[in-house]
Write an enzyme that holds these catalytic residues in place. Structure first.
Site, PDB file in Angstrom:
ATOM      1  N   SER A  48       0.670  -1.268  -0.233  1.00 36.53           N
ATOM      2  CA  SER A  48      -0.019   0.070   0.026  1.00 36.53           C
ATOM      3  C   SER A  48       0.872   1.341   0.102  1.00 36.53           C
ATOM      4  O   SER A  48       0.328   2.384  -0.314  1.00 36.53           O
ATOM      5  CB  SER A  48      -0.968  -0.136   1.268  1.00 36.53           C
ATOM      6  N   ASP A 320      -1.720   8.522   7.969  1.00 35.49           N
ATOM      7  CA  ASP A 320      -2.573   7.729   8.840  1.00 35.49           C
ATOM      8  C   ASP A 320      -1.662   6.852   9.950  1.00 35.49           C
ATOM      9  O   ASP A 320      -0.348   7.344   9.909  1.00 35.49           O
ATOM     10  CB  ASP A 320      -3.520   6.949   7.978  1.00 35.49           C
ATOM     11  N   HIS A 323       0.781   4.888   7.420  1.00 28.28           N
ATOM     12  CA  HIS A 323       1.344   5.462   5.904  1.00 28.28           C
ATOM     13  C   HIS A 323       2.083   6.735   6.164  1.00 28.28           C
ATOM     14  O   HIS A 323       1.570   7.575   6.725  1.00 28.28           O
ATOM     15  CB  HIS A 323       0.282   5.122   4.850  1.00 28.28           C
TER      16      HIS A 323
END
Length: 354
Positions: A48, A320, A323
């Site tokens: 991700s 977040d 990340h």
């Protein structure tokens, strides 16, 4: 009076000099970047951190409108407020941003590269059963790459292109579920499978590789909130990350010595985070412990609540709870471009020119 005037001028000039140099220092760590060197294509593999939207095409909806607030691109989903490391690499070398591979139709060209990264996945095939939603592990990403690069292999474009791999933290995070034996070294556990897959990419025509290691996992806002350590970070998780990272330099060196014409460069993400954590102000960052967005505590993964995002996003290392922010992504790539203590044994500029 004259001496006072002279002193005032000197003081003004000194302040101006310091301000210019300070701003120049900060600017050197942040994008956008532009190089007069070009590469034929960029191919991205990973999780991700660099996924530009493959999850969307696998039925995983964008979890929050907070994501991409500073970089809105249709039908794409980045786990940050803006651009990823892969985006900054493409931008630096004058390439279009590598599209999520699953967004491409058979008739569309991957002449300038593609992004095969998949959120939630990792190096080990068995990780797939423990991820949330759908994902493609590295083996599956390589299979897609294999099916899509025939023309580039024929005209030698692939050997001059850059292959970027960012993966490993999901494997480490899920090591308990994967029945990881604590007596074994996490680096040994992951490095051998990764080495095998890098060789597969070489066999398919890749020659220039940028491989990132794992950040200090125990210093993520998610880790801190979950385990509430007495120290600033969860040292147990940092140790697992360091075990994996310690294997990579020699592993990449061995691959380069045995695979004719190959170049492998390590992007030391761990070091960049350590540097920013030790002197955040010098990078223009003020918060290294909290996420910019409000976290949805009901969700099993630490993602942003819908639309709730801080206004001063450039001040945060993390967007977040797991990340990095766009600013942090830009810092990692700007350091990699010219700093051989971050990208080693040679920096990224030297790699693409090799």
């Amino acid at each position: 009076m004259t001496s006072i005037y002279q002193a005032s001028c000197i003081s003004f000039l000194l302040c101006h000099f310091l301000l210019v140099n300070c701003c120049s220092h900060l600017a050197s760590h942040r994008g956008p970047f532009k190089s007069n060197i070009s590469i034929p294509a960029l191919f991205v593999f990973g999780d991700s951190w660099v996924d530009s939207g493959n999850g969307q095409y696998m039925g995983n909806p964008n979890p929050s409108s907070a994501y991409g607030v500073d970089f809105k691109v249709d039908n794409q989903s980045r786990a940050s407020n803006g651009k990823t490391m892969a985006d900054f690499i493409a931008q630096t070398f004058g390439l279009p941003l590598p599209p999520p591979f699953l967004s491409l139709k058979k008739s569309e060209s991957i002449q300038f590269g593609a992004n095969y990264a998949s959120s939630g996945c990792g190096i080990l095939p068995e990780i797939k059963q423990y991820t949330f939603g759908n994902c493609m592990v590295l083996d599956e990403q390589i299979e897609l790459f294999k099916s899509s690069v025939k023309n580039l292999r024929e005209n030698d474009g692939l050997s001059k292109s850059l292959i970027f791999i960012n993966m490993g933290q999901n494997d480490i995070d899920l090591n308990k579920k994967l029945q990881y034996n604590a007596s074994l070294d996490m680096g040994q556990y992951l490095a051998k499978p990764l080495s095998k897959r890098l060789q597969m990419l070489y066999d398919l025509g890749g020659r220039k590789f940028l491989v990132s290691n794992v950040l200090p996992l125990g210093c993520r806002p998610f880790s801190i909130s979950q385990e509430k350590p007495t120290t600033r970070c969860v040292e147990r998780l940092n140790k697992l990350a360091s075990q994996f990272n310690s294997y990579l330099p020699q592993m990449l060196k061995d691959l380069q010595s045995t695979l004719l014409g190959s170049k492998f460069v390590l992007l030391d993400v761990y070091k960049v985070f350590e540097d920013v954590f030790s002197k955040p102000a010098s990078y223009g960052i003020s918060d290294i412990s909290h996420s910019c967005c409000a976290i949805d505590s009901v969700n099993p993964i630490p993602i942003c609540k819908n639309g709730e995002v801080c206004s001063d996003r450039n001040q945060y290392a993390f967007f977040d709870a797991i990340h990095p922010s766009e600013v942090m992504n830009s810092i990692m790539i700007s350091r990699c471009l010219k700093d051989s203590s971050v990208c080693k044994p040679i920096n990224l500029m030297k790699l693409v020119k090799a």
